[in-house]
Write an enzyme that holds these catalytic residues in place. Structure first.
Site, short mmCIF file in Angstrom:
data_model
loop_
_atom_site.label_atom_id
_atom_site.label_comp_id
_atom_site.label_asym_id
_atom_site.label_seq_id
_atom_site.Cartn_x
_atom_site.Cartn_y
_atom_site.Cartn_z
N ARG A 156 18.83 41.64 -11.33
CA ARG A 156 17.74 41.94 -12.26
C ARG A 156 16.57 42.48 -11.45
NH1 ARG A 156 20.99 41.91 -15.60
NH2 ARG A 156 21.11 40.72 -17.54
N ALA A 193 26.02 48.87 -13.69
CA ALA A 193 27.03 48.25 -12.82
C ALA A 193 28.27 47.79 -13.59
CB ALA A 193 26.42 47.10 -12.03
N HIS A 231 21.03 50.87 -14.64
CA HIS A 231 21.63 49.59 -15.04
C HIS A 231 23.05 49.81 -15.59
CE1 HIS A 231 20.34 45.27 -16.33
NE2 HIS A 231 21.62 45.32 -16.02
N GLY A 239 27.67 33.49 -6.56
CA GLY A 239 28.37 33.12 -7.79
C GLY A 239 29.57 34.04 -7.97
N ARG A 240 29.95 34.25 -9.24
CA ARG A 240 31.16 35.05 -9.51
C ARG A 240 31.06 36.44 -8.90
NH1 ARG A 240 30.77 32.18 -14.94
NH2 ARG A 240 28.75 33.20 -14.90
N THR A 253 21.83 44.65 -7.85
CA THR A 253 22.54 44.90 -9.12
C THR A 253 22.37 43.68 -10.03
OG1 THR A 253 24.61 44.06 -8.16
CG2 THR A 253 24.31 46.44 -8.14
N GLU A 305 11.86 48.39 -16.20
CA GLU A 305 13.12 49.02 -16.60
C GLU A 305 12.99 49.43 -18.06
OE1 GLU A 305 17.56 47.38 -16.84
OE2 GLU A 305 16.64 47.10 -14.86
C1 GLV Z 1 24.12 43.13 -17.15
O1 GLV Z 1 23.17 43.28 -16.44
C2 GLV Z 1 24.58 41.85 -17.58
O2 GLV Z 1 23.85 40.86 -17.43
O3 GLV Z 1 25.70 41.78 -18.11
#
Ligand code: GLV
Length: 327
Positions: free
Chosen positions: A237, A287, A285, A154-155, A235, A266
């Site tokens: 879930r 990123a 978490h 995806g993106r 990165t 988490e």
């Molecule tokens: C972070 O994990 C998000 O979903 O923006």
């Protein structure tokens, strides 16, 4: 009219809400509200700007009949029961796009750090263990020329792939469906079923949303299919990976290492077995955590909330059309 924000967020988000004339209540804790605290705090509010730490389900919604919009400051929305929201006419919004590049950058930070043992080597210097140049010290894995397996193109997966071209990598990907040929050609990415991707990749990086289909997508069987000495990067879930199976694969040194910005559970307790595995980097978490991106996420979440409350189509909603079709 009152809206709530479930934690302190970048100021820009609060400004957008205040400029639109809402009374804004910000949860004062540094930790998320519990379910009961959330319901109490949100009583009477028409909108909630939430984070991925808040679970919004049918029970919470039924306790908050005045709530019309839930705007998540995240691209992921596994914390929200969208169907339950739609059934109650509650609009759900998210913040895609604004965090794509920052998240892809961080994915690469993990890839390179795990492959080249950056954290372990830096920690040794801090401990005073740098005595000489060692021909056999901290030997890592080459990233240049390796095969990168992207699960979910995806993106964010695509942004990760774009960065790989500078490393001269072969890129393979898997997804629910193949991407259009022009995207595959632009990224020089070859589609493979998951099982084949796992056996061919030196580095596997996960970019799928958490859904019932992707929960524990990478379990013992999948880890066993990975190349001996491969790296796993997550990165997306935490629950996309079976944590116990990953611990076993790392302990047996079947994998070279793992870079995890998300974990299950988490937050990860400091005494969790994962943290005692060789060559694992776990980050909390983060990123999407650049100054600019978090401000953009807060701004977009607030713009979504304001638009939806005004009865206008929000920039990024998941169920605007369904809710309006239902009338
Ligand atoms: C972070 O994990 C998000 O979903 O923006």
């Amino acid at each position: 009219m009152r809206v709530i924000v479930t934690r302190q967020i970048p100021e820009r988000g609060i400004e957008v809400l205040q400029q639109a004339g809402y009374e804004v209540s910000i949860w004062p804790g540094t930790l998320p509200p519990t379910r009961e605290e959330l319901v109490e705090f949100a009583k009477g509010a028409v909108g909630a700007l939430t984070l991925l730490t808040e679970r919004i389900d049918a029970e919470v919604l039924d306790s908050l009949p005045s709530l019309k919009v839930v705007s998540n400051m995240a691209v992921g929305f596994d914390n929200i029961d969208v169907e339950a929201c739609t059934a109650r006419g509650v609009i759900v919004c998210i913040t895609p796009d604004v965090l794509t590049e920052t998240t892809a950058d961080f994915t690469w930070a993990l890839i390179l750090s795990v492959a080249r043992r950056v954290c372990e080597a830096a920690a040794a210097v801090h401990k005073g263990q740098w005595r000489t140049w060692e021909p056999l010290g901290f030997l890592g894995r080459d990233v240049a020329g390796a095969t990168l397996g992207i699960v979910g193109l995806g993106r964010i997966g695509q942004a990760v792939a774009r960065r790989a071209s500078g490393f001269g990598m072969r890129i393979v990907y898997t997804d629910r469906a193949r991407q259009p040929r022009e995207i595959e050609e632009q990224l020089r990415a070859t589609f493979l079923p998951l099982d084949e991707l796992l056996t061919e990749s030196d580095i596997v990086t996960l970019h799928v949303p958490l859904t019932p289909e992707t929960r524990k997508l990478i379990g013992a069987r999948e880890l066993a299919r990975m190349k001996p000495g491969a790296l796993l990067i997550n990165t997306a879930r935490g629950a996309v990976v079976d944590t116990d199976a990953l611990v076993a694969a790392l302990r047996d040194r079947r994998l070279w290492g793992a870079g995890l910005d998300v974990t299950d559970p988490e937050p990860l307790p400091a005494d969790h077995p994962l943290l005692r595995c060789p060559n694992v980097i776990v980050t909390p978490h983060i990123a999407s955590a650049s100054e600019v991106t978090r401000a953009r996420m807060a701004e977009l979440a607030a713009q979504n909330l304001v638009a939806a409350l005004r009865g206008e189509r929000p920039p990024r909603s998941l169920n605007w059309d369904e809710v309006h079709r239902k009338g």
